[in-house]
Design a protein around this motif. Structure first.
Motif, PDB file in Angstrom:
ATOM      1  N   LYS A  19      31.110 -18.754 -15.734  1.00 16.73           N
ATOM      2  CA  LYS A  19      29.665 -18.589 -15.897  1.00 16.73           C
ATOM      3  C   LYS A  19      28.939 -19.918 -15.764  1.00 16.73           C
ATOM      4  O   LYS A  19      27.934 -20.033 -15.065  1.00 16.73           O
ATOM      5  N   ASP A 161      35.171  -9.389 -11.333  1.00 20.40           N
ATOM      6  CA  ASP A 161      34.862  -9.559  -9.910  1.00 20.40           C
ATOM      7  C   ASP A 161      35.843  -8.835  -8.974  1.00 20.40           C
ATOM      8  O   ASP A 161      35.414  -8.239  -7.981  1.00 20.40           O
ATOM      9  N   LYS A 181      28.704 -14.860  -3.271  1.00 15.65           N
ATOM     10  CA  LYS A 181      28.544 -14.000  -4.467  1.00 15.65           C
ATOM     11  C   LYS A 181      27.344 -14.468  -5.286  1.00 15.65           C
ATOM     12  O   LYS A 181      26.513 -13.661  -5.711  1.00 15.65           O
TER      13      LYS A 181
HETATM   14  P1  IMP Z   1      29.492 -12.487 -22.451  1.00 18.11           P
HETATM   15  O1  IMP Z   1      28.170 -12.472 -21.735  1.00 18.11           O
HETATM   16  O2  IMP Z   1      29.943 -13.852 -22.776  1.00 18.11           O
HETATM   17  O3  IMP Z   1      29.513 -11.518 -23.584  1.00 18.11           O
HETATM   18  O4  IMP Z   1      30.595 -12.003 -21.429  1.00 18.11           O
HETATM   19  C1  IMP Z   1      30.298 -11.204 -20.366  1.00 18.11           C
HETATM   20  C2  IMP Z   1      31.549 -10.685 -19.717  1.00 18.11           C
HETATM   21  O5  IMP Z   1      31.107  -9.789 -18.681  1.00 18.11           O
HETATM   22  C3  IMP Z   1      32.344 -11.771 -18.998  1.00 18.11           C
HETATM   23  O6  IMP Z   1      33.372 -12.280 -19.775  1.00 18.11           O
HETATM   24  C4  IMP Z   1      32.903 -10.989 -17.820  1.00 18.11           C
HETATM   25  O7  IMP Z   1      34.007 -10.278 -18.214  1.00 18.11           O
HETATM   26  C5  IMP Z   1      31.841  -9.956 -17.509  1.00 18.11           C
HETATM   27  N1  IMP Z   1      30.978 -10.467 -16.438  1.00 18.11           N
HETATM   28  C6  IMP Z   1      29.690 -10.892 -16.547  1.00 18.11           C
HETATM   29  N2  IMP Z   1      29.243 -11.335 -15.369  1.00 18.11           N
HETATM   30  C7  IMP Z   1      30.263 -11.211 -14.508  1.00 18.11           C
HETATM   31  C8  IMP Z   1      30.412 -11.530 -13.127  1.00 18.11           C
HETATM   32  O8  IMP Z   1      29.527 -12.056 -12.451  1.00 18.11           O
HETATM   33  N3  IMP Z   1      31.605 -11.241 -12.605  1.00 18.11           N
HETATM   34  C9  IMP Z   1      32.614 -10.673 -13.296  1.00 18.11           C
HETATM   35  N4  IMP Z   1      32.548 -10.384 -14.574  1.00 18.11           N
HETATM   36  C10 IMP Z   1      31.373 -10.645 -15.184  1.00 18.11           C
END
Ligand code: IMP
Length: 203
Positions: A19, A161, A181
């Motif tokens: 992220k 992803d 992406k």
């Molecule tokens: P949090 O926002 O830290 O609670 O975590 C969000 C979770 O959503 C991440 O750990 C990923 O598993 C999933 N996630 C959020 N955005 C993406 C993305 O762009 N690709 C893949 N998984 C995502």
């Protein structure tokens, strides 16, 4: 109206390397010194909100109060239509303590098979929250729709992803070049709203 964020320090309220790297990439055209909670040794607060918005605000406001700078957080997740929007705000938690997203993907697949679902449509949501040390905050929301497929494909990106193919494409996010992406993701949609309102591009 809040003043623009320009030529200053901003802390990304996250320890998630995938992220943080995607957000840093999105912020590269702006005159900002970007740090993350990990750089400052700030723990991630407990995400006990009941929506993406609440969790995003919890993370940015706690981080801004501790760092005394503007803080940007991202709360995001995958919502599967046939599963009533799950895992949703629990997307990270479905991967368990080892953050095993192959396990989480398998869990989604099993749930869909158990339900006999033929609808594999899903969407990612991203809520960006910006908090200022004076306690003020703002949120911006982005979404990208797509379809799930199993087994997972591609080694790029993070989280879910490899099982998510955005509408209009044949490759999963995990198979796409990261820059590509980033240019079509839910995070990019939220980021566009945020940057339009609060950032100034480098000359
Ligand atoms: P949090 O926002 O830290 O609670 O975590 C969000 C979770 O959503 C991440 O750990 C990923 O598993 C999933 N996630 C959020 N955005 C993406 C993305 O762009 N690709 C893949 N998984 C995502």
């Amino acid at each position: 109206m809040k003043k623009k964020i320009d030529n200053e320090e901003i802390v990304i309220a996250s320890h998630n390397k995938g992220k943080v790297s995607e957000i840093k990439d999105l912020l590269k055209n702006y005159d900002l010194k970007i740090l993350s909670s990990s750089d400052l040794g700030i723990e991630e607060p407990e995400e006990n909100g009941s929506s993406f918005e609440e969790n995003a605000i919890i993370k940015s406001s706690v981080t801004s109060a501790l760092s005394k700078t503007v803080s940007l957080s991202d709360d995001s997740g995958l919502c599967v239509n046939a599963l009533g929007g799950q895992p949703g705000i629990y997307s990270a938690r479905w991967a368990g303590p080892d953050k095993d997203f192959l396990y989480a993907a398998e869990k989604i697949h099993e749930n869909l098979l158990e339900k006999g679902a033929d609808d594999y449509s899903a969407y990612f949501i991203c809520v960006l929250a910006v908090s200022w040390p004076d306690g003020d905050h703002k949120v911006f929301k982005g979404r990208v729709d797509g379809t799930l497929s199993f087994p997972p494909r591609g080694d790029n990106g993070f989280g879910y992803d490899p099982i998510f193919t955005p509408l209009g494409y044949t490759h999963t996010f995990g198979e796409m070049e990261p820059e590509f992406k980033h240019s079509i993701s839910h995070r990019n949609h939220a980021f566009n709203l945020f940057s339009k309102e609060l950032l100034i591009e480098k000359q």
